[in-house]
Design a protein around this motif. Structure first.
Motif, PDB file in Angstrom:
ATOM      1  N   UNK A 193      18.143   1.595  62.165  1.00 30.90           N
ATOM      2  CA  UNK A 193      18.732   0.980  63.349  1.00 30.90           C
ATOM      3  C   UNK A 193      19.605  -0.233  62.998  1.00 30.90           C
ATOM      4  N   UNK A 194      19.397  -0.815  61.810  1.00 26.28           N
ATOM      5  CA  UNK A 194      20.215  -1.957  61.384  1.00 26.28           C
ATOM      6  C   UNK A 194      21.585  -1.533  60.904  1.00 26.28           C
ATOM      7  N   UNK A 195      21.746  -0.229  60.634  1.00 21.64           N
ATOM      8  CA  UNK A 195      23.032   0.275  60.182  1.00 21.64           C
ATOM      9  C   UNK A 195      23.454  -0.316  58.843  1.00 21.64           C
ATOM     10  N   UNK A 196      24.762  -0.360  58.630  1.00 21.72           N
ATOM     11  CA  UNK A 196      25.301  -0.759  57.336  1.00 21.72           C
ATOM     12  C   UNK A 196      25.155  -2.238  57.026  1.00 21.72           C
ATOM     13  N   UNK A 197      24.918  -3.041  58.044  1.00 22.53           N
ATOM     14  CA  UNK A 197      24.753  -4.466  57.760  1.00 22.53           C
ATOM     15  C   UNK A 197      23.379  -4.768  57.177  1.00 22.53           C
ATOM     16  N   UNK A 198      22.457  -3.818  57.350  1.00 18.78           N
ATOM     17  CA  UNK A 198      21.165  -3.945  56.693  1.00 18.78           C
ATOM     18  C   UNK A 198      20.258  -4.994  57.302  1.00 18.78           C
ATOM     19  N   UNK A 199      19.194  -5.292  56.564  1.00 15.13           N
ATOM     20  CA  UNK A 199      18.209  -6.249  57.038  1.00 15.13           C
ATOM     21  C   UNK A 199      17.548  -6.907  55.838  1.00 15.13           C
ATOM     22  N   UNK A 200      16.989  -8.077  56.090  1.00 14.99           N
ATOM     23  CA  UNK A 200      16.306  -8.807  55.035  1.00 14.99           C
ATOM     24  C   UNK A 200      14.971  -8.131  54.734  1.00 14.99           C
ATOM     25  N   UNK A 201      14.684  -7.935  53.461  1.00 15.90           N
ATOM     26  CA  UNK A 201      13.400  -7.357  53.042  1.00 15.90           C
ATOM     27  C   UNK A 201      12.490  -8.519  52.690  1.00 15.90           C
ATOM     28  N   UNK A 202      11.580  -8.844  53.607  1.00  8.91           N
ATOM     29  CA  UNK A 202      10.775 -10.055  53.448  1.00  8.91           C
ATOM     30  C   UNK A 202       9.317  -9.726  53.146  1.00  8.91           C
ATOM     31  N   UNK A 203       8.540 -10.769  52.996  1.00  8.04           N
ATOM     32  CA  UNK A 203       7.097 -10.601  52.891  1.00  8.04           C
ATOM     33  C   UNK A 203       6.569 -10.385  51.493  1.00  8.04           C
ATOM     34  N   UNK A 204       7.419 -10.510  50.474  1.00  7.82           N
ATOM     35  CA  UNK A 204       6.936 -10.385  49.101  1.00  7.82           C
ATOM     36  C   UNK A 204       6.138 -11.648  48.752  1.00  7.82           C
ATOM     37  N   UNK A 205       4.850 -11.466  48.436  1.00  7.20           N
ATOM     38  CA  UNK A 205       3.989 -12.624  48.135  1.00  7.20           C
ATOM     39  C   UNK A 205       3.195 -12.347  46.859  1.00  7.20           C
ATOM     40  N   UNK A 206       3.869 -11.760  45.909  1.00  8.05           N
ATOM     41  CA  UNK A 206       3.194 -11.342  44.687  1.00  8.05           C
ATOM     42  C   UNK A 206       4.175 -11.538  43.528  1.00  8.05           C
ATOM     43  N   UNK A 207       3.671 -12.085  42.421  1.00  7.92           N
ATOM     44  CA  UNK A 207       4.577 -12.487  41.355  1.00  7.92           C
ATOM     45  C   UNK A 207       5.285 -11.327  40.668  1.00  7.92           C
ATOM     46  N   UNK A 208       4.585 -10.263  40.390  1.00  3.79           N
ATOM     47  CA  UNK A 208       5.274  -9.143  39.730  1.00  3.79           C
ATOM     48  C   UNK A 208       6.288  -8.509  40.659  1.00  3.79           C
ATOM     49  N   UNK A 209       5.924  -8.417  41.930  1.00  3.53           N
ATOM     50  CA  UNK A 209       6.872  -7.869  42.899  1.00  3.53           C
ATOM     51  C   UNK A 209       8.104  -8.770  42.974  1.00  3.53           C
ATOM     52  N   UNK A 210       7.863 -10.079  42.941  1.00  2.53           N
ATOM     53  CA  UNK A 210       8.983 -11.002  43.011  1.00  2.53           C
ATOM     54  C   UNK A 210       9.890 -10.878  41.787  1.00  2.53           C
ATOM     55  N   UNK A 211       9.286 -10.708  40.622  1.00  2.37           N
ATOM     56  CA  UNK A 211      10.093 -10.535  39.423  1.00  2.37           C
ATOM     57  C   UNK A 211      10.974  -9.298  39.528  1.00  2.37           C
ATOM     58  N   UNK A 212      10.398  -8.212  40.036  1.00  2.00           N
ATOM     59  CA  UNK A 212      11.185  -7.001  40.215  1.00  2.00           C
ATOM     60  C   UNK A 212      12.302  -7.238  41.219  1.00  2.00           C
ATOM     61  N   UNK A 213      11.953  -7.943  42.282  1.00  2.00           N
ATOM     62  CA  UNK A 213      12.928  -8.233  43.329  1.00  2.00           C
ATOM     63  C   UNK A 213      14.142  -8.968  42.759  1.00  2.00           C
ATOM     64  N   UNK A 214      13.856  -9.919  41.881  1.00  2.00           N
ATOM     65  CA  UNK A 214      14.931 -10.725  41.309  1.00  2.00           C
ATOM     66  C   UNK A 214      15.818  -9.918  40.385  1.00  2.00           C
ATOM     67  N   UNK A 215      15.279  -8.802  39.872  1.00  2.00           N
ATOM     68  CA  UNK A 215      16.052  -7.974  38.950  1.00  2.00           C
ATOM     69  C   UNK A 215      16.946  -6.985  39.684  1.00  2.00           C
ATOM     70  N   UNK A 216      16.784  -6.899  40.987  1.00  2.00           N
ATOM     71  CA  UNK A 216      17.555  -5.927  41.757  1.00  2.00           C
ATOM     72  C   UNK A 216      18.977  -6.420  41.966  1.00  2.00           C
ATOM     73  N   UNK A 217      19.940  -5.538  41.680  1.00  2.00           N
ATOM     74  CA  UNK A 217      21.344  -5.915  41.772  1.00  2.00           C
ATOM     75  C   UNK A 217      22.018  -5.225  42.953  1.00  2.00           C
ATOM     76  N   UNK A 218      23.022  -5.881  43.456  1.00  4.94           N
ATOM     77  CA  UNK A 218      23.788  -5.336  44.568  1.00  4.94           C
ATOM     78  C   UNK A 218      24.284  -3.927  44.222  1.00  4.94           C
ATOM     79  N   UNK A 219      24.103  -3.002  45.160  1.00  7.30           N
ATOM     80  CA  UNK A 219      24.575  -1.635  44.950  1.00  7.30           C
ATOM     81  C   UNK A 219      23.508  -0.709  44.414  1.00  7.30           C
ATOM     82  N   UNK A 220      22.423  -1.262  43.877  1.00  3.39           N
ATOM     83  CA  UNK A 220      21.357  -0.405  43.369  1.00  3.39           C
ATOM     84  C   UNK A 220      20.584   0.217  44.520  1.00  3.39           C
ATOM     85  N   UNK A 221      20.012   1.383  44.222  1.00  3.26           N
ATOM     86  CA  UNK A 221      19.322   2.123  45.274  1.00  3.26           C
ATOM     87  C   UNK A 221      17.811   2.069  45.102  1.00  3.26           C
ATOM     88  N   UNK A 222      17.117   2.198  46.222  1.00  5.26           N
ATOM     89  CA  UNK A 222      15.652   2.170  46.206  1.00  5.26           C
ATOM     90  C   UNK A 222      15.110   3.191  47.204  1.00  5.26           C
TER      91      UNK A 222
END
Length: 139
Positions: free
Chosen positions: A20-49
DNA sequence: GCCAACGTTGGC
DNA sequence: GCCAACGTTGGC
């Protein structure tokens, strides 16, 4: 180009809401875990999940792409968040049961570390799941 | 609703 | 810096 998997409780944030957010997307929030955060920081624009629903569904339902790299989470600025936009729905959702049943996916982080909410995938895992989801050779 | 697995915290 | 205790997540 790396591939990822993002987990969400559909009651908290569902694929339908993401779409429903369409192409403008939405913030992916709620990460409260260090390994998850490290992975999050490694994610680059344009990459898919992959977008995975936990709880009752336990299936990969769609694909999103990163539209903004790590920045402070607006719900708790001591942590990070990214922005993602829906790319496409999987014609056939790929369930956790199917993933566990496939020998080629035995090493997947989803199987080994079920609790990690932001996970990296190998190229091979990505391709196998795309096929299982009915996307043929699309990657 | 239970419980196993894992991550985080805090005392030493 | 180790490890026990505790809290949380998520599959069953």
């Amino acid at each position: 180009m790396a591939y990822w998997l993002l987990k969400s409780e559909p009651e908290e944030w569902s694929w339908a809401e993401q779409v429903a957010q369409g192409g403008k997307g939405a913030e992916w929030t709620g990460i409260r875990n260090f390994s998850a955060r490290n992975n999050l920081r490694a994610m680059k624009k344009g990459e898919q999940a992959f977008f995975y629903h936990t709880g009752k569904e336990r299936a990969i339902v769609g694909i999103v792409k990163v539209i903004a790299e790590a920045h402070p989470d607006s719900t708790d600025t001591t942590w990070g968040a990214i922005d993602v936009a829906a790319v496409k729905k999987l014609p056939t959702p790929v369930s956790l049961d199917q993933i566990k049943a496939d020998k080629r996916l035995k090493g997947m982080v989803l199987v080994r570390l079920a609790r990690l909410s932001v996970q990296p995938l190998t190229d091979a895992e990505w391709r196998i799941i795309c096929q299982m989801g009915g996307l043929g050779s699309t990657r």
